[in-house]
Design an enzyme around this catalytic site. Structure first.
Site, PDB file in Angstrom:
ATOM      1  N   CYS A  52       0.829  -1.212   0.000  1.00 33.88           N
ATOM      2  CA  CYS A  52       0.000   0.000   0.000  1.00 33.88           C
ATOM      3  C   CYS A  52       0.859   1.255   0.000  1.00 33.88           C
ATOM      4  CB  CYS A  52      -0.928   0.023   1.219  1.00 33.88           C
ATOM      5  SG  CYS A  52      -2.062  -1.368   1.254  1.00 33.88           S
ATOM      6  N   ARG A 135      -7.945  -4.600  -3.116  1.00 26.82           N
ATOM      7  CA  ARG A 135      -7.517  -3.443  -3.912  1.00 26.82           C
ATOM      8  C   ARG A 135      -8.537  -3.238  -5.041  1.00 26.82           C
ATOM      9  NH1 ARG A 135      -2.497  -2.638  -1.778  1.00 26.82           N
ATOM     10  NH2 ARG A 135      -1.629  -4.538  -0.888  1.00 26.82           N
TER      11      ARG A 135
END
Ligand code: BEZ
Length: 234
Positions: A52, A135
């Site tokens: 991330c 995601r």
């Protein structure tokens, strides 16, 4: 694993589900605050995690490029606001990655501890994780319609050049009533709508000037890069 909070997943062509949220840039009313522009709403699994972090640094570094194509960015994870703030401060102050440093994330990052937004957008996929959003990437057009959705697993960082390419391809398709072939980039030939009558099919196969036809149903034409960029960029 059973999902006790199953909500229908939004689909391409649906109106983007509405929500109000607290973000690192203040409160937002989604998608109303973004009406008239494209917006990418994307989720990530958790703050202070390596994939991330690499994604946020990359996306933040491209924010101006997306803004020039009239597209705003909004992130989300099921972490709280103070975690978001601390993580973004760490990114700016401490992380140097692939030549990127002092990266400031200026787009809003939604706090979603209750998982209300993540559930509305189908970002929680229990087979992958019941506590973290996958995601997900939602492309929402200026009318608030979902135009593309991309999902990726927790372990795989996204390709942000591909997100930009997808945005440009969709804006080009809208502006010129064409479609874009595999791996299209601005300047490549584009696909004209398939002939809707035998007459048009015949004409296309005989007239080789304006189009190149691989067969009657598969014809392309030139669309210069400058024309695309002039239209797609603000
Ligand atoms: C990461 O961003 O590194 C990550 C987050 C959740 C699970 C696996 C990896």
């Amino acid at each position: 694993m059973e999902d006790n909070h199953a909500t229908p997943m939004p689909r391409i062509g649906d109106k983007a589900p509405e929500f109000k949220a607290i973000t690192t840039q203040g409160p937002i009313n989604f998608p109303a605050d973004y009406s008239g522009s494209w917006v990418i709403l994307f989720s990530h699994p958790a703050d202070f995690t390596p994939v991330c972090t690499s994604e946020f640094m990359t996306f933040a570094s491209m924010e101006k490029q997306f803004a020039e194509a009239d597209c705003k960015l909004v992130g989300l994870s099921v972490d709280g606001l103070y975690s978001h703030i601390a993580w973004l401060r760490t990114i700016k102050e401490k992380i140097e990655y692939k030549g990127m440093k002092n990266v400031e994330v200026n787009f809003p990052l939604i706090e979603d501890i209750t998982m209300e937004v993540a559930r509305k957008y189908g970002m929680l996929q229990p087979g992958e994780s019941s506590t973290k959003a996958v995601r997900a990437v939602f492309f929402i057009d200026p009318k608030g319609i979902i135009r593309a959705i991309i999902y990726s697993p927790l372990s795989m960082g996204r390709n942000f050049a591909e997100l930009y390419r997808a945005l440009v391809a969709m804006k080009t398709a809208d502006a010129f009533s064409i479609a874009t072939p595999a791996d299209w980039q601005p300047g490549d030939d584009v696909i004209v709508p398939t002939a809707g009558s035998c007459g048009v099919a015949k004409e296309r196969m005989e007239n080789k000037e304006e189009m190149h036809c691989y067969d009657w149903f598969f014809c392309t034409k030139k669309l210069p890069k400058e024309t695309v960029l002039k239209t797609v960029l603000k």
